[in-house]
Scaffold this motif. Structure first.
Motif, PDB file in Angstrom:
ATOM      1  N   GLN A  36      24.219 -14.794 -19.964  1.00 11.16           N
ATOM      2  CA  GLN A  36      22.879 -15.289 -19.578  1.00 11.16           C
ATOM      3  C   GLN A  36      23.271 -16.584 -18.645  1.00 11.16           C
ATOM      4  O   GLN A  36      22.456 -17.067 -18.387  1.00 11.16           O
ATOM      5  CB  GLN A  36      22.130 -15.390 -20.859  1.00 11.16           C
ATOM      6  N   GLN A  37      24.434 -16.535 -18.364  1.00 11.75           N
ATOM      7  CA  GLN A  37      24.542 -17.894 -17.542  1.00 11.75           C
ATOM      8  C   GLN A  37      25.513 -17.731 -16.496  1.00 11.75           C
ATOM      9  O   GLN A  37      26.063 -16.465 -16.215  1.00 11.75           O
ATOM     10  CB  GLN A  37      25.544 -18.837 -18.494  1.00 11.75           C
ATOM     11  N   ILE A  38      25.551 -18.633 -15.501  1.00 18.79           N
ATOM     12  CA  ILE A  38      26.246 -18.307 -14.266  1.00 18.79           C
ATOM     13  C   ILE A  38      27.729 -18.072 -14.435  1.00 18.79           C
ATOM     14  O   ILE A  38      28.277 -18.706 -15.187  1.00 18.79           O
ATOM     15  CB  ILE A  38      26.316 -19.680 -13.284  1.00 18.79           C
ATOM     16  N   SER A  39      28.190 -16.915 -13.991  1.00 16.54           N
ATOM     17  CA  SER A  39      29.552 -16.657 -14.193  1.00 16.54           C
ATOM     18  C   SER A  39      30.558 -16.091 -12.997  1.00 16.54           C
ATOM     19  O   SER A  39      31.590 -16.005 -13.406  1.00 16.54           O
ATOM     20  CB  SER A  39      29.641 -15.460 -15.329  1.00 16.54           C
ATOM     21  N   HIS A  40      30.056 -16.271 -11.900  1.00 10.38           N
ATOM     22  CA  HIS A  40      30.669 -16.147 -10.688  1.00 10.38           C
ATOM     23  C   HIS A  40      30.049 -16.813  -9.343  1.00 10.38           C
ATOM     24  O   HIS A  40      28.998 -16.747  -9.314  1.00 10.38           O
ATOM     25  CB  HIS A  40      30.648 -14.628 -10.539  1.00 10.38           C
ATOM     26  N   VAL A  41      30.902 -17.237  -8.576  1.00  6.68           N
ATOM     27  CA  VAL A  41      30.725 -17.718  -7.400  1.00  6.68           C
ATOM     28  C   VAL A  41      31.341 -16.892  -6.354  1.00  6.68           C
ATOM     29  O   VAL A  41      32.617 -16.689  -6.420  1.00  6.68           O
ATOM     30  CB  VAL A  41      30.693 -19.357  -7.437  1.00  6.68           C
ATOM     31  N   SER A  42      30.723 -16.794  -5.038  1.00  6.48           N
ATOM     32  CA  SER A  42      31.174 -16.351  -3.647  1.00  6.48           C
ATOM     33  C   SER A  42      30.739 -17.083  -2.701  1.00  6.48           C
ATOM     34  O   SER A  42      29.821 -17.731  -2.838  1.00  6.48           O
ATOM     35  CB  SER A  42      30.908 -14.881  -3.778  1.00  6.48           C
ATOM     36  N   ILE A  43      31.622 -16.910  -1.493  1.00  5.66           N
ATOM     37  CA  ILE A  43      31.126 -17.685  -0.288  1.00  5.66           C
ATOM     38  C   ILE A  43      30.603 -16.541   0.539  1.00  5.66           C
ATOM     39  O   ILE A  43      31.322 -15.682   1.085  1.00  5.66           O
ATOM     40  CB  ILE A  43      32.450 -18.299   0.512  1.00  5.66           C
ATOM     41  N   PHE A  44      29.493 -16.858   1.221  1.00  4.43           N
ATOM     42  CA  PHE A  44      28.502 -16.028   2.119  1.00  4.43           C
ATOM     43  C   PHE A  44      29.260 -16.022   3.411  1.00  4.43           C
ATOM     44  O   PHE A  44      29.481 -17.042   3.960  1.00  4.43           O
ATOM     45  CB  PHE A  44      27.030 -16.568   1.975  1.00  4.43           C
ATOM     46  N   LEU A  45      29.145 -14.810   3.960  1.00  7.75           N
ATOM     47  CA  LEU A  45      29.790 -14.651   5.231  1.00  7.75           C
ATOM     48  C   LEU A  45      28.835 -14.586   6.450  1.00  7.75           C
ATOM     49  O   LEU A  45      29.196 -14.641   7.591  1.00  7.75           O
ATOM     50  CB  LEU A  45      30.919 -13.619   5.490  1.00  7.75           C
ATOM     51  N   GLY A  46      27.660 -13.944   6.003  1.00  4.18           N
ATOM     52  CA  GLY A  46      26.590 -13.702   6.919  1.00  4.18           C
ATOM     53  C   GLY A  46      26.628 -12.212   7.022  1.00  4.18           C
ATOM     54  O   GLY A  46      27.549 -11.628   6.519  1.00  4.18           O
ATOM     55  N   GLU A  47      25.442 -11.568   7.572  1.00  3.93           N
ATOM     56  CA  GLU A  47      25.361 -10.050   7.445  1.00  3.93           C
ATOM     57  C   GLU A  47      25.573  -9.264   6.310  1.00  3.93           C
ATOM     58  O   GLU A  47      26.168  -8.347   6.179  1.00  3.93           O
ATOM     59  CB  GLU A  47      26.062  -9.621   8.506  1.00  3.93           C
ATOM     60  N   ASP A  48      25.136  -9.906   5.169  1.00  3.85           N
ATOM     61  CA  ASP A  48      25.201  -9.422   4.016  1.00  3.85           C
ATOM     62  C   ASP A  48      26.645  -9.105   3.539  1.00  3.85           C
ATOM     63  O   ASP A  48      26.889  -8.494   2.746  1.00  3.85           O
ATOM     64  CB  ASP A  48      24.614  -7.873   3.749  1.00  3.85           C
ATOM     65  N   LYS A  49      27.529 -10.010   3.660  1.00  2.00           N
ATOM     66  CA  LYS A  49      28.850 -10.040   3.336  1.00  2.00           C
ATOM     67  C   LYS A  49      29.349 -11.229   2.702  1.00  2.00           C
ATOM     68  O   LYS A  49      28.744 -12.216   3.304  1.00  2.00           O
ATOM     69  CB  LYS A  49      29.875  -9.703   4.706  1.00  2.00           C
ATOM     70  N   PHE A  50      30.197 -11.184   1.803  1.00  7.53           N
ATOM     71  CA  PHE A  50      30.677 -12.467   1.294  1.00  7.53           C
ATOM     72  C   PHE A  50      32.190 -12.314   0.761  1.00  7.53           C
ATOM     73  O   PHE A  50      32.723 -11.172   0.583  1.00  7.53           O
ATOM     74  CB  PHE A  50      29.795 -12.581   0.076  1.00  7.53           C
ATOM     75  N   ILE A  51      32.856 -13.358   0.633  1.00  7.68           N
ATOM     76  CA  ILE A  51      34.171 -13.411   0.051  1.00  7.68           C
ATOM     77  C   ILE A  51      34.223 -13.022  -1.703  1.00  7.68           C
ATOM     78  O   ILE A  51      33.312 -14.034  -2.054  1.00  7.68           O
ATOM     79  CB  ILE A  51      34.813 -14.682   0.277  1.00  7.68           C
ATOM     80  N   HIS A  52      34.776 -12.141  -2.092  1.00 12.29           N
ATOM     81  CA  HIS A  52      34.888 -11.781  -3.290  1.00 12.29           C
ATOM     82  C   HIS A  52      36.219 -12.224  -3.966  1.00 12.29           C
ATOM     83  O   HIS A  52      37.101 -11.501  -3.612  1.00 12.29           O
ATOM     84  CB  HIS A  52      34.304 -10.395  -3.793  1.00 12.29           C
TER      85      HIS A  52
END
Length: 81
Positions: A36-52
């Motif tokens: 129930q807590q923050i467990s993942h962070v990613s970097i948004f790239l735009g156009e519904d894409k992100f670095i995972h």
């Protein structure tokens, strides 16, 4: 400077919280993927894409913000002014 863990990054000072529709390339995206807590962070790239970057030993990839990720998304954080 950012703290190491996704939870610490989410709650640390600095930056501004943004909603999904306000994300800009370079913004951080925070998710609850377990518990129930923050467990993942990613970097948004735009156009519904992100670095995972999954757990250690798995390959870094570019993912699409599909239904699964949208359900797990909590907030974004921008440092871009």
């Amino acid at each position: 400077n950012l703290p190491r863990s996704s939870k610490q990054q989410f709650y640390s000072g600095g930056g501004k919280y943004v909603n999904l529709n306000q994300l800009k390339p370079g913004d951080l995206m925070f998710f609850i993927t377990r518990g129930q807590q923050i467990s993942h962070v990613s970097i948004f790239l735009g156009e519904d894409k992100f670095i995972h970057a999954p757990k250690t030993g798995r390959r870094i990839s570019i993912e699409t913000l599909n239904r699964y990720w949208k359900q797990k998304f909590v907030k974004g954080k921008t440092y871009i002014q």
